[in-house]
Design a protein around this motif. Sequence first.
Motif, PDB file in Angstrom:
ATOM      1  N   GLU A  34     -20.476  77.505  -7.269  1.00 41.98           N
ATOM      2  CA  GLU A  34     -19.622  77.200  -8.416  1.00 41.98           C
ATOM      3  C   GLU A  34     -18.644  78.351  -8.655  1.00 41.98           C
ATOM      4  OE1 GLU A  34     -19.888  75.875 -13.098  1.00 41.98           O
ATOM      5  OE2 GLU A  34     -21.733  76.074 -11.939  1.00 41.98           O
ATOM      6  N   SER A  35     -17.399  77.992  -8.916  1.00 43.02           N
ATOM      7  CA  SER A  35     -16.367  78.985  -9.173  1.00 43.02           C
ATOM      8  C   SER A  35     -16.689  79.769 -10.443  1.00 43.02           C
ATOM      9  CB  SER A  35     -15.003  78.298  -9.331  1.00 43.02           C
ATOM     10  OG  SER A  35     -14.031  79.237  -9.737  1.00 43.02           O
ATOM     11  N   PHE A  38     -12.765  79.403 -12.557  1.00 41.76           N
ATOM     12  CA  PHE A  38     -12.154  78.130 -12.944  1.00 41.76           C
ATOM     13  C   PHE A  38     -12.603  77.757 -14.345  1.00 41.76           C
ATOM     14  CE2 PHE A  38     -11.420  73.597 -13.109  1.00 41.76           C
ATOM     15  CZ  PHE A  38     -10.246  73.441 -12.397  1.00 41.76           C
ATOM     16  N   CYS A  42     -12.792  69.945 -13.862  1.00 44.99           N
ATOM     17  CA  CYS A  42     -12.068  69.931 -12.593  1.00 44.99           C
ATOM     18  C   CYS A  42     -11.725  68.489 -12.223  1.00 44.99           C
ATOM     19  CB  CYS A  42     -12.938  70.572 -11.516  1.00 44.99           C
ATOM     20  SG  CYS A  42     -12.134  70.708  -9.908  1.00 44.99           S
ATOM     21  N   SER A  45      -8.597  68.700  -6.979  1.00 45.25           N
ATOM     22  CA  SER A  45      -9.249  69.606  -6.023  1.00 45.25           C
ATOM     23  C   SER A  45      -8.310  70.692  -5.496  1.00 45.25           C
ATOM     24  CB  SER A  45      -9.833  68.810  -4.856  1.00 45.25           C
ATOM     25  OG  SER A  45     -10.945  68.050  -5.289  1.00 45.25           O
ATOM     26  N   ASN A  47      -6.119  72.399  -7.222  1.00 43.41           N
ATOM     27  CA  ASN A  47      -6.165  73.503  -8.185  1.00 43.41           C
ATOM     28  C   ASN A  47      -7.444  74.310  -7.991  1.00 43.41           C
ATOM     29  OD1 ASN A  47      -3.797  72.511  -9.246  1.00 43.41           O
ATOM     30  ND2 ASN A  47      -4.769  71.538 -11.000  1.00 43.41           N
ATOM     31  N   CYS A  48      -8.532  73.597  -7.803  1.00 41.01           N
ATOM     32  CA  CYS A  48      -9.818  74.248  -7.576  1.00 41.01           C
ATOM     33  C   CYS A  48      -9.763  75.094  -6.307  1.00 41.01           C
ATOM     34  CB  CYS A  48     -10.909  73.173  -7.472  1.00 41.01           C
ATOM     35  SG  CYS A  48     -12.538  73.784  -7.025  1.00 41.01           S
ATOM     36  N   CYS A  62     -13.537  69.488  -6.483  1.00 43.31           N
ATOM     37  CA  CYS A  62     -14.157  69.055  -7.728  1.00 43.31           C
ATOM     38  C   CYS A  62     -15.405  68.247  -7.385  1.00 43.31           C
ATOM     39  CB  CYS A  62     -13.185  68.204  -8.528  1.00 43.31           C
ATOM     40  SG  CYS A  62     -11.664  69.067  -8.957  1.00 43.31           S
ATOM     41  N   ARG A  67     -17.861  67.554 -13.463  1.00 43.41           N
ATOM     42  CA  ARG A  67     -16.547  67.925 -12.927  1.00 43.41           C
ATOM     43  C   ARG A  67     -16.378  69.427 -12.805  1.00 43.41           C
ATOM     44  NH1 ARG A  67     -15.689  64.381  -9.939  1.00 43.41           N
ATOM     45  NH2 ARG A  67     -13.669  65.315  -9.609  1.00 43.41           N
ATOM     46  N   ARG A  68     -17.229  70.037 -12.052  1.00 42.16           N
ATOM     47  CA  ARG A  68     -17.183  71.478 -11.817  1.00 42.16           C
ATOM     48  C   ARG A  68     -16.403  71.774 -10.557  1.00 42.16           C
ATOM     49  NH1 ARG A  68     -23.307  72.453 -13.509  1.00 42.16           N
ATOM     50  NH2 ARG A  68     -22.937  72.801 -15.709  1.00 42.16           N
ATOM     51  N   CYS A  69     -15.785  72.926 -10.523  1.00 41.25           N
ATOM     52  CA  CYS A  69     -15.069  73.405  -9.341  1.00 41.25           C
ATOM     53  C   CYS A  69     -16.078  74.118  -8.444  1.00 41.25           C
ATOM     54  CB  CYS A  69     -13.952  74.359  -9.751  1.00 41.25           C
ATOM     55  SG  CYS A  69     -13.080  75.100  -8.355  1.00 41.25           S
TER      56      CYS A  69
END
Length: 75
Positions: A34-35, A38, A42, A45, A47-48, A62, A67-69
């Motif tokens: 996990e970022s 960010f 998310c 994708s 942008n992530c 994503c 909706r986690r990066c």
Amino acid sequence: MESSHKLFPAVAILLLLVVATEVVPAQARECETESERFNGLCFVSENCAGVCGAEGFTGGKCSGLKRRCMCTKEC
């Protein structure tokens, strides 16, 4: 003579397995983390992946219901 006819299919299958493992290259595994940078949900994708690139990863996407990066790299 009869036993050699029974042994042939087993030897042929074993030979095919050996050849198949030599021909197919090993695929690299992809690890996800996990970022840390960010913020928010998310949805895009690209942008992530940009944020993950700044964190030293090779990509990002994503993922999940929350909706986690998730940043990606080869293990």
